[in-house]
Design a protein around this motif. Structure first.
Motif, PDB file in Angstrom:
ATOM      1  N   GLU A   1      -6.627   1.973   8.086  1.00  0.00           N
ATOM      2  CA  GLU A   1      -8.130   2.074   7.768  1.00  0.00           C
ATOM      3  C   GLU A   1      -8.459   0.721   7.263  1.00  0.00           C
ATOM      4  N   ALA A   2      -7.475   0.554   6.288  1.00  0.00           N
ATOM      5  CA  ALA A   2      -7.628  -1.018   5.419  1.00  0.00           C
ATOM      6  C   ALA A   2      -7.516  -2.120   6.296  1.00  0.00           C
TER       7      ALA A   2
ATOM      8  N   ALA B   1      -0.694   5.134  -1.101  1.00  0.00           N
ATOM      9  CA  ALA B   1      -1.671   5.223   0.307  1.00  0.00           C
ATOM     10  C   ALA B   1      -0.797   6.163   1.479  1.00  0.00           C
ATOM     11  N   SER B   2      -1.772   6.725   2.139  1.00  0.00           N
ATOM     12  CA  SER B   2      -1.389   7.524   3.178  1.00  0.00           C
ATOM     13  C   SER B   2      -1.507   6.652   4.552  1.00  0.00           C
TER      14      SER B   2
ATOM     15  N   GLU C   1      -3.198   6.850   6.991  1.00  0.00           N
ATOM     16  CA  GLU C   1      -4.552   6.712   7.635  1.00  0.00           C
ATOM     17  C   GLU C   1      -5.323   5.632   6.729  1.00  0.00           C
ATOM     18  N   ALA C   2      -5.100   5.802   5.298  1.00  0.00           N
ATOM     19  CA  ALA C   2      -5.638   4.788   4.658  1.00  0.00           C
ATOM     20  C   ALA C   2      -5.233   3.538   4.827  1.00  0.00           C
ATOM     21  N   ILE C   3      -3.856   3.188   5.149  1.00  0.00           N
ATOM     22  CA  ILE C   3      -3.416   1.853   5.534  1.00  0.00           C
ATOM     23  C   ILE C   3      -3.830   1.358   6.699  1.00  0.00           C
TER      24      ILE C   3
ATOM     25  N   MET D   1       0.820  -1.107   0.052  1.00  0.00           N
ATOM     26  CA  MET D   1      -0.103  -0.013  -0.100  1.00  0.00           C
ATOM     27  C   MET D   1       0.869   1.072   0.089  1.00  0.00           C
TER      28      MET D   1
END
Length: 159
Positions: free
Chosen positions: A83-84, A76-77, A79-81, A71
């Protein structure tokens, strides 16, 4: 003698045979590598007992480290990592859960405990002030016992 040497070599090199190969990832710069290390140290292994995925040897932690790396490579940021991974493995993977209705008690418990402790201390202080001069004095027997203890203590210190 040869058997002893062979056994010693077998014992010495058996650890090397069981050693696991560490994950090797290529990063563009040290900042990206530091970001990766920070992310994997802040995420908890869902299988292990309170161990982050950086330190865990479980297969699921290895998969999580690989997913974080992939990611990051895709841009990906943080936060995105996170959250995933939370979506995939649940809120447990966060060491610092977000504040919401489900985690209110988790975050409020320390404040409640401190406030409760202050109430107990205040109650004890108020009760002791009220009992002040009206508190029962020592009986003659208790006074004699205290005097005897003090005399024995002075005698022990003098010796």
């Amino acid at each position: 003698m040869i058997r002893v040497v062979l056994v010693a070599f077998a014992v010495l090199f058996s650890g090397l045979a069981a050693a696991e190969v560490a994950d090797v990832y290529n990063f563009e710069d040290s900042r990206q590598e530091q970001r990766y290390q920070t992310l994997i140290s802040e995420l908890r292994c869902p299988k292990c007992q309170n161990q982050n995925i950086a330190d865990s040897n479980s297969p699921i932690s290895k998969d999580m480290r690989e997913e974080v790396y992939q990611m990051m490579k895709q841009g990906a940021s943080n936060e995105a990592i996170v959250e995933a991974l939370v979506a995939r493995f649940g809120e447990f993977v966060r060491y610092k859960p977000q504040f919401d209705s489900r985690t209110f008690l988790l975050w409020a418990t320390p404040a409640i405990a401190v406030f409760g402790g202050l109430l107990v201390v205040a109650g004890v202080v108020i009760r002791s002030r009220r009992a002040g001069p009206d508190a029962p004095a020592l009986s003659e027997e208790e006074k004699a016992r205290v005097d005897k203890m003090l005399a024995a203590h002075k005698h022990d210190r003098a010796s």
